[in-house]
Design a protein around this motif. Sequence first.
Motif, short mmCIF file in Angstrom:
data_model
loop_
_atom_site.label_atom_id
_atom_site.label_comp_id
_atom_site.label_asym_id
_atom_site.label_seq_id
_atom_site.Cartn_x
_atom_site.Cartn_y
_atom_site.Cartn_z
N GLU A 234 0.82 -1.22 0.00
CA GLU A 234 0.00 0.00 0.00
C GLU A 234 0.85 1.26 0.00
O GLU A 234 1.97 1.27 0.51
CB GLU A 234 -0.89 0.01 1.25
CG GLU A 234 -2.02 -1.00 1.19
CD GLU A 234 -2.76 -1.08 2.52
OE1 GLU A 234 -2.88 -0.04 3.20
OE2 GLU A 234 -3.19 -2.19 2.87
N LEU A 235 0.24 2.34 -0.54
CA LEU A 235 0.86 3.65 -0.51
C LEU A 235 0.11 4.51 0.50
O LEU A 235 -1.08 4.27 0.77
CB LEU A 235 0.79 4.32 -1.89
CG LEU A 235 1.88 3.96 -2.90
CD1 LEU A 235 1.81 2.51 -3.32
CD2 LEU A 235 1.78 4.84 -4.12
N ASP A 236 0.78 5.53 1.06
CA ASP A 236 0.06 6.44 1.96
C ASP A 236 -0.66 7.51 1.14
O ASP A 236 -0.59 7.52 -0.10
CB ASP A 236 1.01 7.03 3.02
CG ASP A 236 2.08 7.96 2.44
OD1 ASP A 236 1.89 8.45 1.30
OD2 ASP A 236 3.09 8.20 3.12
N SER A 237 -1.33 8.43 1.82
CA SER A 237 -2.15 9.41 1.11
C SER A 237 -1.32 10.36 0.24
O SER A 237 -1.83 11.02 -0.65
CB SER A 237 -2.97 10.24 2.12
OG SER A 237 -2.09 10.95 2.97
N LYS A 238 -0.01 10.43 0.49
CA LYS A 238 0.86 11.30 -0.32
C LYS A 238 1.54 10.55 -1.45
O LYS A 238 2.26 11.15 -2.25
CB LYS A 238 1.93 11.95 0.58
CG LYS A 238 1.40 12.67 1.80
CD LYS A 238 0.50 13.82 1.41
CE LYS A 238 -0.04 14.52 2.65
NZ LYS A 238 -1.17 15.41 2.34
N GLY A 239 1.39 9.22 -1.49
CA GLY A 239 1.97 8.44 -2.57
C GLY A 239 3.29 7.76 -2.21
O GLY A 239 3.89 7.10 -3.05
N PHE A 240 3.77 7.93 -0.96
CA PHE A 240 4.95 7.18 -0.52
C PHE A 240 4.49 5.79 -0.07
O PHE A 240 3.31 5.58 0.22
CB PHE A 240 5.63 7.90 0.66
CG PHE A 240 6.23 9.23 0.29
CD1 PHE A 240 7.45 9.30 -0.36
CD2 PHE A 240 5.57 10.42 0.59
CE1 PHE A 240 8.00 10.53 -0.71
CE2 PHE A 240 6.12 11.66 0.25
CZ PHE A 240 7.34 11.71 -0.40
#
Length: 435
Positions: A373-379
């Motif tokens: 999974e990615l976080d809400s910022k795309g990292f």
Amino acid sequence: MNDKDKILIIGAGIAGMEASLLLAKAGKSVLLVEKSPITGGNTIKNEDSFPNLECSTCMIAPIQQDILQNPDIDVMTLSEVKDVEGEAGDFNVTIDKKARYVSLTDCIGCGMCYEPCPVTLKNEWEENLTEKKAIYVPCEGSLPNVPAIDPDHCLNISGKKECNACAEACVFGAIDFSEKNSEVQVNVKAIIVATGFDLFDAGKLSNLGYGKFPGVYTSMEFERLFASNGPTSGQLLLRDGEKSPESVAIINCVGREELGYCSGICCMDSFKYSHFIKSKLPEAKVYNIYSDLCMPKKTYQNFYKRIKDEGGNFIFQSSPQQVNIKESGGKIKVNLAEGNGAPESLSVDMVILENAMVPTKESEELGGILGIELDSKGFFLTRNENVGTVETSRPGIFVVGCAEGPKDMQNSVIQAEAAVGRALSLNKIKGKVKE
Ligand code: SF4
Ligand code: SF4
């Protein structure tokens, strides 16, 4: 390479290289996959690193050499992971390996093949500040010091025209136009993702004039301009290639508001640039424009004090949204927000924009391939991001360095060490892995 509990590392920047060396020391075999033709990542673009102003190349080059010479580390450049199946302890990975067209064993890195090449291209690795040929190494001191051929622009490989100039210039017979891209299958026990970061597109903020006024630079452009192996061999020259700046404004936090996070290193970077400029151009005036000063560590505080004590810098508060940049009478006019002691405007020769760190453009696709999974910022998201682990949402896959979020080199290395510990702690029981 011995196939004993192989571990795959994606990305040969500082974090990926550190993890590779530690795992090799622990007796593991490592496959280090890197999409570019060279090792070193973003770190080798820096001349010196804060807070100690150590020469980055002197620090990194021995690590790069160790990586390339270690019999337990297999380095695959120009390669990308395309598929991952299985589970922790037993991942089957498919890797796309692009042809280099130059033999890593026969080439001695003499560089005789570049000059005869009739194709000239922009060198993106040098932030387009210089040019390269269709057969190239990204910069002086690249490791491996073996060129690659750009197949889309090479006249011979693309079939546009007959050309054999580089092969004729190579007395070692190292060039092989018949080399093909290949697909490699590998079984690994664990995966460490160390794919680094990209930088926020400063051109998105029209008030800052990037791309419009030649005197406005991004932080990476300035980094390369200052580098002794960069496009001007370290001479601080404006884009005309003749004049040095007499005054420079450095704008921090570019993209912070738009992205919704602080990259945590731009303040230190901007103070490093102040030091760089004063070291080469002692008479130059340097202005640091910041929103908030972020100096969380004692080493950062000491560095800030050192730069202030060097004198000649002027530090004003004004967020990038309040800054407006225009050209006026051959100079750049930087209009600032009033208050906090800042003048209404500054007249300078050069502006450096400290643009924020963002996820690499491949992160989303790679996240899908790895099933993480990615976080809400795309990292890449860690299992408990508030506690700061290196475990992703898929057991057996770990993330380190700026692939997980913005951070400095020291913290990237700390995460690499943590991921090595986690990878080594995987215990295989009856074909399954228990963490
Ligand atoms: S390919 Fe040949 S000419 Fe080019 S750098 Fe290597 S050895 Fe030298
Ligand atoms: S064959 Fe390709 S890389 Fe070699 S000199 Fe010609 S255009 Fe350049």
